[in-house]
Design an enzyme around this catalytic site. Structure first.
Site, PDB file in Angstrom:
ATOM      1  N   GLU A   1      -5.338  -8.378   0.488  1.00 37.93           N
ATOM      2  CA  GLU A   1      -5.963  -8.056   1.776  1.00 37.93           C
ATOM      3  C   GLU A   1      -7.441  -7.798   1.556  1.00 37.93           C
ATOM      4  O   GLU A   1      -7.828  -7.115   0.608  1.00 37.93           O
ATOM      5  CB  GLU A   1      -5.365  -6.785   2.419  1.00 37.93           C
ATOM      6  CG  GLU A   1      -4.031  -6.960   3.062  1.00 37.93           C
ATOM      7  CD  GLU A   1      -3.549  -5.676   3.743  1.00 37.93           C
ATOM      8  OE1 GLU A   1      -4.403  -4.856   4.177  1.00 37.93           O
ATOM      9  OE2 GLU A   1      -2.328  -5.489   3.832  1.00 37.93           O
TER      10      GLU A   1
ATOM     11  N   GLU B   1       0.803  -1.215   0.000  1.00 35.95           N
ATOM     12  CA  GLU B   1       0.000   0.000   0.000  1.00 35.95           C
ATOM     13  C   GLU B   1       0.844   1.275   0.000  1.00 35.95           C
ATOM     14  O   GLU B   1       0.762   2.096   0.921  1.00 35.95           O
ATOM     15  CB  GLU B   1      -0.957  -0.003   1.191  1.00 35.95           C
ATOM     16  CG  GLU B   1      -1.970  -1.128   1.137  1.00 35.95           C
ATOM     17  CD  GLU B   1      -3.051  -1.044   2.191  1.00 35.95           C
ATOM     18  OE1 GLU B   1      -4.085  -1.698   2.009  1.00 35.95           O
ATOM     19  OE2 GLU B   1      -2.856  -0.321   3.196  1.00 35.95           O
TER      20      GLU B   1
END
Length: 449
Positions: free
Chosen positions: A352, A169
């Protein structure tokens, strides 16, 4: 939650769970580990909502065999963990710390012994503090340091890790860590944080090169994506939506897939050197997609420092984080990636997906979390629908195996399939653990479509 049977998934579909080093390992000073930016950040008053730190977290550093047994009992085919850079290079430079590599060597061997594929993320936000003292990701040199660290790890583990993920991320790390100051290292630079984007991506490209020299396993990056919901029908609202789309979803994808950077206000092209974009666009084998919720966007109010305003979305159930539960957003996102990038898009794995709820053991010690089961059920069905739409999705990793230290929220948010009593470190599988185990055991991953 739907009462219909779970859709079948393609042969070889990868079922996993994810964690990150700083959120579960603890052992902050064990065996030569150096300080990270999150150790420093947590010591600053007011930074962490409950005043806690990740110094102990889930004590995974000392209890990893217990956690591997939980993975084996769950029946997952893969476990995504991250490697703590400060455990390998306490100062961010120089030779590897043998004890740090030894820990991950044991973890990888134990996973393989349990029949679980190791999926290793090299960077999940825990920059060694000495590198931040020198400028962190604002400095180009940090990209080269990251590549050197990647080479040390790959040289030791490259023969056994089944999938490598360079960065986790990078948008969130840039925006919350350097743009808004809500995460470590706590800088509030707004659009002056854009060098962080470029240097992370450059570090990714250099790390891909280093990994390729030491492993034949596939290489990926894990990006956070959020489908944009434009709230309003004015030209200004549509421009705001396009600006947010470019910032959140395209900034860390366009250059990876050879398109260069999208147009963004405030981006200083001076940080881009000749040859950088070719390095960043080194081919990857998998695109990791982290998805939690869509984002509502409208035109900015007058005087706003940003070209858009973010607006809560109504009409959805909410998690304990107050995030909307929107499986439709995941299907939309996967379709957007397919339509936007076409043949340039590599296979996708959902690296995720999960939700925080206030899970509390009952009088008998059991932890029922029906909301999490409903969340996962809906999102798995969304993935199946996207596959039927023609999107090449090859895996789903639940965030997270364990309740953990949730960054600036401390211990106040629980994402795990397994409840952790932080005072005693007792692990208790929740009802969602049993549900997910049964989904996997039902033979869905091996079904022919």
């Amino acid at each position: 939650m739907s009462t219909a049977p779970m859709p079948e998934f393609p042969t070889g579909f990868r079922w996993g769970v994810s964690t990150s080093a700083h959120q579960i390992e603890g052992g902050a000073e064990a065996d030569g580990r150096g300080p990270s930016i999150w150790d420093t950040f947590a010591r600053e008053p007011g930074r962490i909502s409950d005043g806690s730190s990740g110094a102990v977290a889930c004590d995974h550093y000392h209890r990893h065999t217990e956690d591997v047994a939980l993975l084996a009992g769950l029946g997952v085919s893969a476990y995504r963990f991250s490697i703590a850079w400060p455990r390998i290079q306490p100062t961010g430079t120089g030779p590897a710390n043998p004890a740090g590599l030894d820990f991950y060597d044991r973890l990888v061997d134990d996973l393989l012994g349990a029949g679980v594929d190791p999926v290793a993320t090299l960077y999940h936000w825990d920059l060694p503090q000495p590198l931040e003292d020198d400028g962190g990701w604002l400095r180009r040199d940090t990209a080269a340091r990251f590549a050197g660290y990647a080479e040390l790890v790959a040289d030791r583990l490259g023969d056994r890790v089944r999938l490598w993920i360079t960065l986790n991320e990078p948008f969130i790390h840039m925006s919350l860590g350097y743009g808004m100051g809500a995460h470590a290292p706590g800088r509030a630079l707004l659009f002056d944080a854009f060098p962080v984007a470029h240097h992370q991506l450059l570090g990714h490209g250099l790390a891909v090169r280093a990994l390729r020299a030491h492993t034949a396993s596939p290489v990926a990056i894990a990006n956070n994506y959020s489908p944009v919901r434009i709230l309003g029908d004015s030209d200004a609202d549509r421009a705001a939506g396009a600006a947010y789309q470019a910032l959140h979803n395209r900034l860390f994808t366009d250059p990876l897939l050879g398109r260069g950077y999208p147009e963004l206000p405030g981006f200083d092209p001076g940080v881009v050197h000749p040859g950088d974009l070719d390095t960043i666009a080194a081919p990857i084998d998998v695109l990791g997609v982290n998805y939690y919720n869509p984002t509502g966007v409208r035109a900015a109010e007058e005087g706003s420092p940003l070209p858009f305003d973010l607006v809560p979305l109504d009409g959805y159930p909410r998690t304990a984080f107050d995030w909307p539960v929107a499986p439709d957003g995941l299907r939309d996102l996967l379709g957007w990636l397919r339509d936007t990038y076409g043949d340039a898009l590599p296979p996708i794995e959902i690296t995720e997906g999960g939700c925080a709820y206030d899970d509390v053991p009952d009088a008998d010690g059991r932890v029922a979390d029906p909301e999490r089961i409903a969340y996962l059920d809906g999102h798995l069905r969304a993935v199946a629908a996207a596959i039927d739409d023609g999107v090449d999705v090859r895996g789903y990793f639940v965030w997270s195996l364990l309740d953990n230290w949730e960054w600036a929220e401390g211990f106040t948010k629980r994402f795990g399939l397994v409840h952790v009593d932080y005072a005693t470190q007792t692990r208790t599988p929740k009802s969602s653990y049993t549900w997910f185990r049964d989904v996997i055991a039902a033979g869905r991953p091996g079904s022919e479509r």
